[in-house]
Design a protein around this motif. Structure first.
Motif, PDB file in Angstrom:
ATOM      1  N   MET A   1      14.322   1.425  -6.584  1.00 30.28           N
ATOM      2  CA  MET A   1      13.023   2.125  -6.972  1.00 30.28           C
ATOM      3  C   MET A   1      12.598   1.538  -8.635  1.00 30.28           C
ATOM      4  O   MET A   1      11.335   2.019  -9.124  1.00 30.28           O
ATOM      5  CB  MET A   1      13.501   3.807  -7.288  1.00 30.28           C
ATOM      6  CG  MET A   1      13.799   4.295  -6.064  1.00 30.28           C
ATOM      7  SD  MET A   1      12.529   4.302  -4.817  1.00 30.28           S
ATOM      8  CE  MET A   1      11.324   5.293  -5.404  1.00 30.28           C
ATOM      9  N   GLU A   2      13.490   1.006  -9.310  1.00 28.93           N
ATOM     10  CA  GLU A   2      13.060   0.281 -10.724  1.00 28.93           C
ATOM     11  C   GLU A   2      12.157  -0.965 -10.410  1.00 28.93           C
ATOM     12  O   GLU A   2      11.000  -1.047 -10.919  1.00 28.93           O
ATOM     13  CB  GLU A   2      14.373   0.141 -11.303  1.00 28.93           C
ATOM     14  CG  GLU A   2      14.095  -0.433 -12.652  1.00 28.93           C
ATOM     15  CD  GLU A   2      15.557  -0.844 -13.309  1.00 28.93           C
ATOM     16  OE1 GLU A   2      16.593  -0.496 -12.792  1.00 28.93           O
ATOM     17  OE2 GLU A   2      15.306  -1.613 -14.138  1.00 28.93           O
TER      18      GLU A   2
ATOM     19  N   ASN B   1      10.359   1.078   0.481  1.00 31.28           N
ATOM     20  CA  ASN B   1      11.484   1.279  -0.550  1.00 31.28           C
ATOM     21  C   ASN B   1      12.626   2.288   0.160  1.00 31.28           C
ATOM     22  O   ASN B   1      13.593   2.245  -0.360  1.00 31.28           O
ATOM     23  CB  ASN B   1      11.498   1.658  -1.878  1.00 31.28           C
ATOM     24  CG  ASN B   1      10.431   2.921  -2.068  1.00 31.28           C
ATOM     25  OD1 ASN B   1      10.504   3.552  -1.117  1.00 31.28           O
ATOM     26  ND2 ASN B   1       9.710   3.254  -2.903  1.00 31.28           N
TER      27      ASN B   1
ATOM     28  N   PRO C   1       2.593   1.168  -9.005  1.00 29.96           N
ATOM     29  CA  PRO C   1       1.689   2.637  -9.857  1.00 29.96           C
ATOM     30  C   PRO C   1       2.239   3.765  -9.114  1.00 29.96           C
ATOM     31  O   PRO C   1       2.135   4.817  -9.598  1.00 29.96           O
ATOM     32  CB  PRO C   1       0.341   2.045  -9.522  1.00 29.96           C
ATOM     33  CG  PRO C   1       0.420   0.473  -9.501  1.00 29.96           C
ATOM     34  CD  PRO C   1       1.674   0.145  -9.014  1.00 29.96           C
ATOM     35  N   PHE C   2       2.648   3.915  -7.917  1.00 32.65           N
ATOM     36  CA  PHE C   2       2.995   4.915  -7.094  1.00 32.65           C
ATOM     37  C   PHE C   2       4.712   4.951  -7.033  1.00 32.65           C
ATOM     38  O   PHE C   2       4.955   6.284  -7.194  1.00 32.65           O
ATOM     39  CB  PHE C   2       2.758   4.775  -5.550  1.00 32.65           C
ATOM     40  CG  PHE C   2       1.294   4.614  -4.965  1.00 32.65           C
ATOM     41  CD1 PHE C   2       0.396   5.340  -5.771  1.00 32.65           C
ATOM     42  CD2 PHE C   2       0.805   3.697  -4.206  1.00 32.65           C
ATOM     43  CE1 PHE C   2      -1.013   5.366  -5.251  1.00 32.65           C
ATOM     44  CE2 PHE C   2      -0.561   3.561  -4.063  1.00 32.65           C
ATOM     45  CZ  PHE C   2      -1.428   4.246  -4.436  1.00 32.65           C
ATOM     46  N   THR C   3       5.322   4.050  -7.020  1.00 26.42           N
ATOM     47  CA  THR C   3       6.837   4.154  -6.845  1.00 26.42           C
ATOM     48  C   THR C   3       7.451   4.269  -8.247  1.00 26.42           C
ATOM     49  O   THR C   3       8.515   5.095  -8.154  1.00 26.42           O
ATOM     50  CB  THR C   3       7.460   3.018  -5.828  1.00 26.42           C
ATOM     51  OG1 THR C   3       7.223   1.894  -6.783  1.00 26.42           O
ATOM     52  CG2 THR C   3       6.758   2.999  -4.595  1.00 26.42           C
ATOM     53  N   ASN C   4       6.974   3.801  -9.314  1.00 29.48           N
ATOM     54  CA  ASN C   4       7.735   3.649 -10.512  1.00 29.48           C
ATOM     55  C   ASN C   4       6.410   3.765 -11.548  1.00 29.48           C
ATOM     56  O   ASN C   4       6.479   2.740 -12.432  1.00 29.48           O
ATOM     57  CB  ASN C   4       8.531   2.635 -10.621  1.00 29.48           C
ATOM     58  CG  ASN C   4       9.467   2.785 -11.839  1.00 29.48           C
ATOM     59  OD1 ASN C   4       9.463   3.639 -12.655  1.00 29.48           O
ATOM     60  ND2 ASN C   4      10.290   1.573 -12.162  1.00 29.48           N
TER      61      ASN C   4
ATOM     62  N   HIS D   1      -3.413   0.436  -1.192  1.00 28.61           N
ATOM     63  CA  HIS D   1      -3.597   1.089  -2.528  1.00 28.61           C
ATOM     64  C   HIS D   1      -4.719   1.703  -2.954  1.00 28.61           C
ATOM     65  O   HIS D   1      -4.687   2.866  -3.194  1.00 28.61           O
ATOM     66  CB  HIS D   1      -2.868   0.029  -3.513  1.00 28.61           C
ATOM     67  CG  HIS D   1      -3.250   0.366  -5.119  1.00 28.61           C
ATOM     68  ND1 HIS D   1      -4.052   0.125  -5.776  1.00 28.61           N
ATOM     69  CD2 HIS D   1      -2.439   1.131  -5.884  1.00 28.61           C
ATOM     70  CE1 HIS D   1      -4.087   0.600  -6.824  1.00 28.61           C
ATOM     71  NE2 HIS D   1      -3.036   0.957  -6.980  1.00 28.61           N
TER      72      HIS D   1
ATOM     73  N   ARG E   1       3.727  11.735  -2.129  1.00 27.28           N
ATOM     74  CA  ARG E   1       3.129  11.262  -3.391  1.00 27.28           C
ATOM     75  C   ARG E   1       3.227   9.504  -3.488  1.00 27.28           C
ATOM     76  O   ARG E   1       2.950   8.921  -4.390  1.00 27.28           O
ATOM     77  CB  ARG E   1       3.784  11.579  -4.726  1.00 27.28           C
ATOM     78  CG  ARG E   1       3.669  12.952  -5.139  1.00 27.28           C
ATOM     79  CD  ARG E   1       4.301  13.367  -6.509  1.00 27.28           C
ATOM     80  NE  ARG E   1       5.730  13.134  -6.537  1.00 27.28           N
ATOM     81  CZ  ARG E   1       6.560  14.010  -6.276  1.00 27.28           C
ATOM     82  NH1 ARG E   1       6.532  15.339  -5.907  1.00 27.28           N
ATOM     83  NH2 ARG E   1       7.759  13.716  -6.456  1.00 27.28           N
ATOM     84  N   TYR E   2       3.914   9.077  -2.419  1.00 31.34           N
ATOM     85  CA  TYR E   2       4.007   7.723  -2.370  1.00 31.34           C
ATOM     86  C   TYR E   2       5.014   7.040  -3.282  1.00 31.34           C
ATOM     87  O   TYR E   2       4.886   5.876  -3.610  1.00 31.34           O
ATOM     88  CB  TYR E   2       2.640   6.897  -2.209  1.00 31.34           C
ATOM     89  CG  TYR E   2       1.731   7.085  -1.065  1.00 31.34           C
ATOM     90  CD1 TYR E   2       1.067   8.234  -0.866  1.00 31.34           C
ATOM     91  CD2 TYR E   2       1.773   6.156  -0.077  1.00 31.34           C
ATOM     92  CE1 TYR E   2       0.412   8.341   0.285  1.00 31.34           C
ATOM     93  CE2 TYR E   2       1.027   6.221   1.144  1.00 31.34           C
ATOM     94  CZ  TYR E   2       0.404   7.320   1.327  1.00 31.34           C
ATOM     95  OH  TYR E   2      -0.368   7.380   2.248  1.00 31.34           O
ATOM     96  N   GLU E   3       5.666   7.974  -3.751  1.00 27.12           N
ATOM     97  CA  GLU E   3       6.989   7.368  -4.599  1.00 27.12           C
ATOM     98  C   GLU E   3       7.862   6.817  -3.789  1.00 27.12           C
ATOM     99  O   GLU E   3       8.560   5.627  -3.932  1.00 27.12           O
ATOM    100  CB  GLU E   3       7.694   8.635  -5.496  1.00 27.12           C
ATOM    101  CG  GLU E   3       6.863   8.866  -6.755  1.00 27.12           C
ATOM    102  CD  GLU E   3       7.358  10.256  -7.406  1.00 27.12           C
ATOM    103  OE1 GLU E   3       6.562  10.827  -7.908  1.00 27.12           O
ATOM    104  OE2 GLU E   3       8.546  10.440  -7.643  1.00 27.12           O
ATOM    105  N   ILE E   4       8.208   7.552  -2.660  1.00 24.65           N
ATOM    106  CA  ILE E   4       9.065   6.859  -1.572  1.00 24.65           C
ATOM    107  C   ILE E   4       7.759   6.308  -0.705  1.00 24.65           C
ATOM    108  O   ILE E   4       6.910   7.037  -0.225  1.00 24.65           O
ATOM    109  CB  ILE E   4       9.867   7.914  -0.886  1.00 24.65           C
ATOM    110  CG1 ILE E   4      11.018   8.271  -1.641  1.00 24.65           C
ATOM    111  CG2 ILE E   4      10.255   7.489   0.407  1.00 24.65           C
ATOM    112  CD1 ILE E   4      11.979   9.447  -1.191  1.00 24.65           C
TER     113      ILE E   4
END
Lengths: 702, 702
Positions: free
Chosen positions: A223-224, A196, B686-689, A82, A140-143
């Motif tokens: 994702m939530e 995820n 903090p990245f994913t949501n 992180h 973006r590390y969302e996924i």
């Protein structure tokens, strides 16, 4: 009760720092110049810059690394990953800066496979629509993704995987399912806890037909809130020999549905509704990636060899044992115990490892050059390099990672008892390095790919020579060149008549070439004439691959020093100072000769060398080690330019303050934080003081 | 949130249990009979009995062993050692029963060195008065001791230790002192936390003179509350590659005083008042103990080889990969993937390890017999066996522990990826085995002792042959016998003209004998004629020792099967069933031939064999492996009779339910006890949501 405080005593004379200073004073070349030649100034400056940025960050602190159990280490790695991503975003690091920081921190983590496998697969196999939908949020590390190919019952044989992805025309979805325990995904880095999303290799079934393994991308955790999605079960596979900071995971699907876009459709796809399968074009393109991964593993082998050699060599210059009566070591007027680096056996164990690190350095550079050249060629439809590069990269991955794993362990043992302490840095290094011999193609198995290519080349060459349309001067491929030399005279004998002759690179290359060609010729004869089965030949195939790849390593080492190594387009050849060139030539000679001397069997049976040559080589090696390499040993490892933060080793410190660092680390051992061990009352006192007697009474009783 | 529950699916067909049943059905001998031959019925019954007593005891439970960090594992080991001693006291176990239980539990602990080094030293070096004062309470565990010899700067060279024990006539005491950091005691098992006494090796200084290292026994922790005694600092040295359940410790003395009786005075002593030193008698007596320890390490090497081979062999019969197109495997009518044990490379990797385990079994038995015979001889003043037994035990310790360490790692890799999982049992086995190559004499260093003996024997034999007073028939020592055969004809050639000839044990022994004698002769020539220094010859000395000891292993294996192995006095030779004898002969042939085939260098340079012989041996080996050993492979490892509790391996289970056990173990992984990983909120979310969005919103955004 308070923590233990160990006495603050100095070591007896001579001090490690003085011994290393002495070593450095007699080095015949500038270690700094050699570092520049190896890495280039830009790299070294970047390393310096990144080191400053990360060394003092608590999330990247290594001081507790050796004390923690798996659970705590994994928690730390998540925190570290992180922090690394956040820092990279803040500082707007480029890819090279990120890699450099990651390398220095030197700890696998839960986001590692997201970068090394998940995103690259999206890039190479996804459509533009899929890049938009999956790749952009991944950057973006969302996924956060993982790459789910291996199953608990299926490793190397990808065609054997059992997970299915069945196209459901009614809803335009795929249904993922794990039919058996053996189909459970296993070993998937990042899947255990962090990911995820997953790239999933599954058998594509559509319109009633099984098209075999294809790559899909699917969400697996919410994702939530990061809970597992319905129909997905996933978890961590538990503790491992090494790599415990990565959450290698397992996964089962229970009739889990995902939309059609989950099939990575750059090369093959399924038509909506009808479910008609659209075939991929030329499958050769995918070999490119495999070559890249294997070539990069040669680079990691170099790193493992160089790191371990640095620690063991520095410590061997400091550690002293017995007095060599024939040649006692003095410090001033005092006879001191002899540094173990002066013993010929220690030299025979360590110096070839230093040499191997340099050998792998040049070959790794050359493999990367060939990879990019081949990619460029293929883009213009030229596949001429592919087979050779693919075969070499397989064999070299096998050979160099086997060498590196063995050498890390050899360095560990060469540090004597202290190599067994975690504080040497070598145990964890060995454990984390270990998977390299298995992943990306098991080291025994993948040499079959090299063997197949060598045998094919040999057969074609023999046919061409017989055809009458053959011209030796037309051969540009080095593999064909050494085979052709062999076919010209399979009974060639080595012309060397003294130890000195073995310093001639042409003689070294001839010995390696003759032996490799001999093994290939013998294997082809066994397969084609004796009609032996492929399975019965696996040992010979492996040996042929090793021989071929050892030749490549020797060749590239020689060329790397001569400066006639091809450079990537537009890159100027670096300059090697003459003193460093002379010193590296000693190492190159040692590398070539030591392997023959240690395992001369095939060189002897090939007929090129005889028992007298082995004995001459032995003398050449002893002379090289004692007179040429010994004075430069510390210089050679200094040139690898590894910061202390990176090595994290009490024994391998640049300043030689070995015993001071070692005992300091021990004070931080958790069970040293109390004087009397926890559990004393329950488990020791019942024996030693069962009636709770006071001091005086007990002494009387004893 | 609750722990993860993995689905309860069966593996796809065929089942591991069926595959192992099939293997067992085609074994040509009774594994049970072979077990009896190896161990004797009494041993097997005892194992059964002890297993019943300990298997279900919570203190001896192994189910969490792979999950715990060092701190927790050490705490568990203290509890375990306490429980073991208590149970032994309650059940009045004899020494053999205790050893059996300890072996099955298979975990080093804080009381281990108390038994293996502290008490034996008191027994052998203490006076009756010292036995009364120290040994008796030690047997009751009132005293818990350790053996403090190694210092942080001094390992193999005991003469170099720096800790002093100075006799103080005024108070009739010794004063112990650590003058430098390098003199700090280090690696001392049990010292870190558990011991309240230590045998300390320190330089005895009396009346102004330094008499070098002597053994003392001193209290170090309070008998009342286990705190360190004033003048003593001690603690744990921190985490290690393996053996983390033992508290290897460090210790400093600061002018610490103990009464004169602390000098273990059976052989040497100091007179009260005057401080006059009384010299020890014949120092050869102490070699006896060293032989015992090294011989027992040969036994432990056998154990390591056999354990690892059991796991890898059983799993290789179950693990399937690819279809061997030349010879597809069927189960009923279905073609199944080929079990990896059918691949020749897997056989070439594993079968020699099974063979080596048997080879070490017979040699370990023979070494123990020789040890006891030699002790008996020495007691009556006969030292004739000592030199040979001491030399062989050094070389065999080096060779067999090197083999075992390499083989455990080879078995780990031969299990593919799953060998990297702790649940295979192999990583921890490797880590805990590793110190064997270093302790009790570093494996490179101690071969000098073997070399010295071989060279001396050779020189004496040459002199005797030249003296005219020589009769070959008078030679009874097997070392002299093979040297004499060589001297009769150094140019002897192997008479074999076909693969079949290499099954002849006489030819096998001649090849090993010729090569060993050749290496000794070459080394003696280099030392005596070329006047090369001892240091420059260390590689050759090592190789000569290996050659000598490989011959011993081959010899004892052949004799062990023939049934003409000498037995300890009063012990009847066990009976080997003809079917098992035939099967073991195959293994013995493989053992002898594989080593030559894999590293033929010295056999070729010795001139006894040539390239054609190597190729014949290759064919003999392939035939043996495929046709003779393959059907018996599982039977051979079953005969080692290791209970599942002992192996603690998902892959090596007797019943073959590999994948079921493996996934079950993973459910117990600590980080699987919550579905969403700890740290999610801080490090992933903090990245994913980042904005804490709800499900639907997120899906839309992606």
């Amino acid at each position: 009760m308070s923590a233990l405080r160990f006495p603050d005593l100095p070591p007896s004379e001579p001090q490690g720092s003085d011994l290393l200073a002495q070593e450095r004073a007699r080095t015949t070349f500038s270690a700094h110049d050699l570092s520049n030649y190896l890495y280039g100034e830009e790299y070294l400056e970047r390393q310096e810059k990144m080191l400053t940025l990360i060394e003092d960050e608590p999330a990247f602190d290594k001081s507790n690394r050796y004390f923690l159990g798996r659970t705590e280490r994994f928690a730390g790695a998540l925190k570290k990953d992180h922090a690394l991503v956040k820092l990279a975003q803040e500082q707007k690091w480029n890819a090279e800066e990120f890699m450099q920081a990651d390398l220095l921190i030197d700890e696998s983590g839960p986001f590692g496979l997201h970068r090394s496998m998940f995103m690259p697969t999206l890039v190479s196999q996804g459509t533009e629509e899929q890049h938009e939908k999956f790749l952009k949020p991944s950057l973006r590390y969302e996924i956060i993704g993982c790459y789910a190919q291996t199953e608990i019952g299926h490793g190397s044989n990808v065609q054997g995987i059992e997970t299915t992805a069945t196209y459901i025309p009614e809803t335009d979805e795929f249904e993922f399912h794990t039919p058996y325990l053996t189909a459970c995904k296993w070993w998937i880095g990042g899947l255990g806890k962090a990911a995820n999303h997953a790239v999933v290799m599954a058998r594509l079934i559509t319109a009633g037909k099984d098209y075999g393994p294809h790559a899909f991308v699917v969400p697996i955790r919410s994702m939530e809130d990061h809970t597992l999605l319905p129909g997905v079960m996933a978890g961590d596979i538990g503790p491992k020999f090494g790599f415990n900071t990565t959450d290698n995971g397992c996964m089962w699907f229970d009739h889990y549905r995902a939309p059609r876009i989950s099939l990575l459709a750059r090369y093959s796809s399924v038509k909506p509704g009808s479910g008609e399968y659209v075939k991929p074009p030329n499958s050769k393109l995918s070999y490119g990636t495999m070559v890249l991964i294997r070539a990069s593993l040669v680079g990691l082998a170099r790193l493992g060899l160089a790191k371990a050699a640095t620690i063991a060599t520095r410590y061997s210059a400091i550690r002293r044992q017995f007095v060599d009566k024939d040649s006692p070591k003095k410090m001033g007027k005092e006879v001191i115990e002899t540094p173990v680096l002066d013993y010929s056996m220690q030299q025979y164990r360590l110096f070839p490892i230093i040499a191997a690190a340099y050998a792998c350095h040049f070959t790794s550079k050359e493999m990367m050059r060939l990879y990019y050249l081949n990619i460029k060629n293929m883009a213009s439809g030229n596949f001429s390099l592919l087979a050779d590069v693919h075969a070499s990269s397989s064999g070299l991955k096998s050979l160099t990672t086997t060498m590196a794993a063995a050498s890390i362990e050899e360095c560990r043992r060469a540090c004597g008892g202290h190599g067994f302490s975690s504080f040497s840095g070598l145990p964890l290094m060995l454990q984390d390095y270990a998977p390299n011999v298995t992943w990306e193609g098991d080291n025994y198995m993948i040499t079959q790919q090299t063997g197949r290519y060598l045998f094919k080349s040999f057969r074609e060459l023999v046919a061409k020579r017989a055809s009458g349309k053959f011209s030796a001067s037309a051969i540009t491929n080095p593999t064909l060149a050494y085979m052709n030399t062999y076919l010209d005279n399979p009974n060639l004998k080595c012309p060397a008549t003294s130890s000195a002759h073995f310093h001639n690179p042409e003689i070294q290359l001839a010995a390696y070439g003759h032996r490799a060609a001999y093994l290939v010729a013998e294997a082809v004869h066994a397969l084609d004439v004796e009609k032996r089965s492929w399975n019965s030949m696996l040992v010979e195939i492996y040996n042929a691959s090793v021989a071929h790849c050892q030749l490549i390593l020797v060749q590239n080492f020689i060329m790397g020093i001569r400066g006639d190594m091809p450079q990537p387009e537009g890159v100027a050849a670096p300059i090697l100072a003459p003193t460093a060139k002379a010193a590296l030539t000693d190492l190159s000679d040692l590398f070539a000769l030591h392997q023959i001397h240690k395992q001369p069997g095939e060189f002897l049976t090939s007929g090129y060398i005889d028992a007298k040559h082995v004995s001459m080589m032995g003398k050449a090696i002893m002379d090289l080690m004692e007179n040429k390499i010994r004075p430069n040993a510390v210089g050679f490892v200094d040139a690898f330019a590894f910061p202390d933060y990176y090595l994290n080793s009490a024994l391998g410190r640049f300043d030689g303050k070995v015993y001071e660092a070692y005992t300091e680390m021990a004070t931080r051992e958790p069970i040293n934080q109390t004087e009397v061990v926890e559990g004393y009352e329950q488990y020791i006192k019942p024996f030693t003081n069962p009636h709770g007697k006071q001091g005086k009474t007990i002494q009387a009783r004893l």
